[in-house]
Design a protein around this motif. Sequence first.
Motif, PDB file in Angstrom:
ATOM      1  N   GLY A   1      44.806 -44.753  11.764  1.00  0.00           N
ATOM      2  CA  GLY A   1      44.646 -43.673  10.795  1.00  0.00           C
ATOM      3  C   GLY A   1      45.061 -42.287  11.190  1.00  0.00           C
ATOM      4  O   GLY A   1      45.730 -41.600  10.420  1.00  0.00           O
ATOM      5  N   PRO A   2      44.712 -41.779  12.386  1.00  0.00           N
ATOM      6  CA  PRO A   2      45.095 -40.406  12.715  1.00  0.00           C
ATOM      7  C   PRO A   2      46.347 -40.330  13.590  1.00  0.00           C
ATOM      8  O   PRO A   2      46.601 -41.197  14.420  1.00  0.00           O
ATOM      9  N   SER A   3      47.125 -39.293  13.372  1.00  0.00           N
ATOM     10  CA  SER A   3      48.276 -38.976  14.217  1.00  0.00           C
ATOM     11  C   SER A   3      48.374 -37.456  14.302  1.00  0.00           C
ATOM     12  O   SER A   3      47.928 -36.758  13.389  1.00  0.00           O
ATOM     13  N   PRO A   4      48.939 -36.909  15.382  1.00  0.00           N
ATOM     14  CA  PRO A   4      49.020 -35.454  15.491  1.00  0.00           C
ATOM     15  C   PRO A   4      49.937 -34.799  14.455  1.00  0.00           C
ATOM     16  O   PRO A   4      49.832 -33.599  14.216  1.00  0.00           O
ATOM     17  N   ALA A   5      50.834 -35.576  13.870  1.00  0.00           N
ATOM     18  CA  ALA A   5      51.767 -35.026  12.892  1.00  0.00           C
ATOM     19  C   ALA A   5      51.882 -35.989  11.709  1.00  0.00           C
ATOM     20  O   ALA A   5      51.707 -37.202  11.872  1.00  0.00           O
ATOM     21  N   PRO A   6      52.166 -35.386  10.521  1.00  0.00           N
ATOM     22  CA  PRO A   6      52.310 -33.957  10.239  1.00  0.00           C
ATOM     23  C   PRO A   6      50.949 -33.259  10.259  1.00  0.00           C
ATOM     24  O   PRO A   6      49.914 -33.917  10.139  1.00  0.00           O
ATOM     25  N   ASN A   7      50.962 -31.968  10.440  1.00  0.00           N
ATOM     26  CA  ASN A   7      49.716 -31.217  10.377  1.00  0.00           C
ATOM     27  C   ASN A   7      49.947 -29.899   9.637  1.00  0.00           C
ATOM     28  O   ASN A   7      51.084 -29.531   9.348  1.00  0.00           O
ATOM     29  N   CYS A   8      48.863 -29.227   9.328  1.00  0.00           N
ATOM     30  CA  CYS A   8      48.933 -27.980   8.570  1.00  0.00           C
ATOM     31  C   CYS A   8      47.861 -27.022   9.080  1.00  0.00           C
ATOM     32  O   CYS A   8      46.764 -27.457   9.451  1.00  0.00           O
ATOM     33  N   PRO A   9      48.150 -25.721   9.140  1.00  0.00           N
ATOM     34  CA  PRO A   9      47.210 -24.757   9.738  1.00  0.00           C
ATOM     35  C   PRO A   9      45.835 -24.767   9.085  1.00  0.00           C
ATOM     36  O   PRO A   9      44.812 -24.667   9.776  1.00  0.00           O
ATOM     37  N   GLU A  10      45.778 -24.912   7.754  1.00  0.00           N
ATOM     38  CA  GLU A  10      44.496 -24.798   7.057  1.00  0.00           C
ATOM     39  C   GLU A  10      43.568 -25.979   7.337  1.00  0.00           C
ATOM     40  O   GLU A  10      42.346 -25.879   7.115  1.00  0.00           O
TER      41      GLU A  10
END
Length: 529
Positions: free
Chosen positions: A89-98
């Motif tokens: 489920g989790p990956s470091p990308a993509p990500n967003c500042p908010e």
Amino acid sequence: MDLLIRNANVADGTGAPVYEADIAVTGDRISKIGKIEDSCPQVIDAAGRVVMPGIIDPHSHADIGLFDPEWAHQRIVQGITTEITGHCGPSPAPNCPEQLDLLRHVYYELTGGGRPFDWPFRDFAGWLDHVGKQKLSANYAFLVGHSTLRICVMGKKTSQAAPEEIQAMAGLLDKALSQGAVGLSLGLSYFPGAYAGTEELLALAKVVKKHGAFIAAHRRDEGETCCESIAEMLHIARETGVRMNLSHVKVTGSNNWGKGKAVLEMIQKGLDEGLDLSMDAYPYTAGYTQLYKIFPVTLWGEGPENMYRQLKDPAIRRQLIDDVNAGRSGMVRLASTKGGADGIQVIQCPNPAYDMKTLAQISREMGVEPVECAIRILEECGDGVQMFCFLQDEAELDSIMRFPHTMVISDGAPAGGHNHPRYMGAFALTLERYVKEQSVMTLEEAVKRMTFMPARRYGFHNRGVVKEGCKADLVVLDWERFQCACTYEHPAGPSKGISYVLLGGKIAARDGVYTHEGQGEILRAGALS
């Protein structure tokens, strides 16, 4: 010719019988196999030893340790030369500042915290470029996480996704797959994946299918509703034609033992139907996760502050205890572990009075019942406390591991404290247990399940096989001396009898010691080799 392996007993990965040959390596490729009379400045005499392809771990969490000097090079000594990561489920990308704080929490929480590293990137291309700057002691392929997509679009929301939110997730997924992600990982028993409906997953599966990528499915449940959870993934594969891998197939909880036969029958029926389906498993009856996961995701999913706030409420606390004792809630069902509280072993606990003891032992010493005991441990020692949870029946596990379509995985992650032996020992234990001890699997078959099968499944066409022109990722195994040596008590190993590990034609490990030679590659979708 840069390196010559003489007198090898070659288990080439395909399942074909072992044969004798010399192997020449030029650059990062196998240049010749046969009787080689030419001289070479670097020679390995493999007389009496097995040469096999480098091990491919198709379900690894080793990405958590890529930037840590202690963790980054641990597994090459075990013969693991390729890792597929970004699972559950989790990956470091993509990500967003908010949403960065929540994204980081969910990523590190999955494997117990780890040692956080900087995220100076936003999209998947930036993540792969960042990894590529490191000294890599294995090849890495990366999945994009469904949980990550959901958080980027929906934040902490636990509602069903609206059509426009699904569309936004699909756009992020399309971009990540275009930038080199090899597939999509699901973590449907974790926050926030647990709140995704099947329609959301179907829409994302269509994007994966468009790219010819695959889904790695950590399903909603592996216990009471394990068959229903498998059925949902088969439905998605059937409706979309997507390549579907069923991750760490198992049946958890003593009240569910016996369902493994039905699970395997469902998978076989899907294969016979023509679904693009695969599966994997690891050879241990115990899982490994945070102690607080004996409670439902509604308690811990949004982070420790929310968890401890709820635990301070006497009514919530009482209800949690009643529900866990009755087997009504909890990602890990305490009531159905092997022996109940005796089937939970507390590890990585900062209080040595509790560490390595079962929850039953600690509760007796505290003079409180086991669930209240678990809460007190979390309150005193923090949310980083881990556990071994003995959830599987050994005979049922063996039947899953012996199923002809099962690929071997570790599902392991590096850890600063006492780790699960699967991280270092899953592949070695498979060889030792099923080939050497039980003789229920040939050496050739076991090697195939950890090399050729995952290589072909995930499109690594020049890896996973000892063949001229293929990558020289190789393991030289002293089969007579071989021993796993990774146990629950002493999980780090390394195993005995792994004489040499070659990565890209260089000797990267010798007799259990990392040599710092060889450089792994980033295996990007669309450029796999």
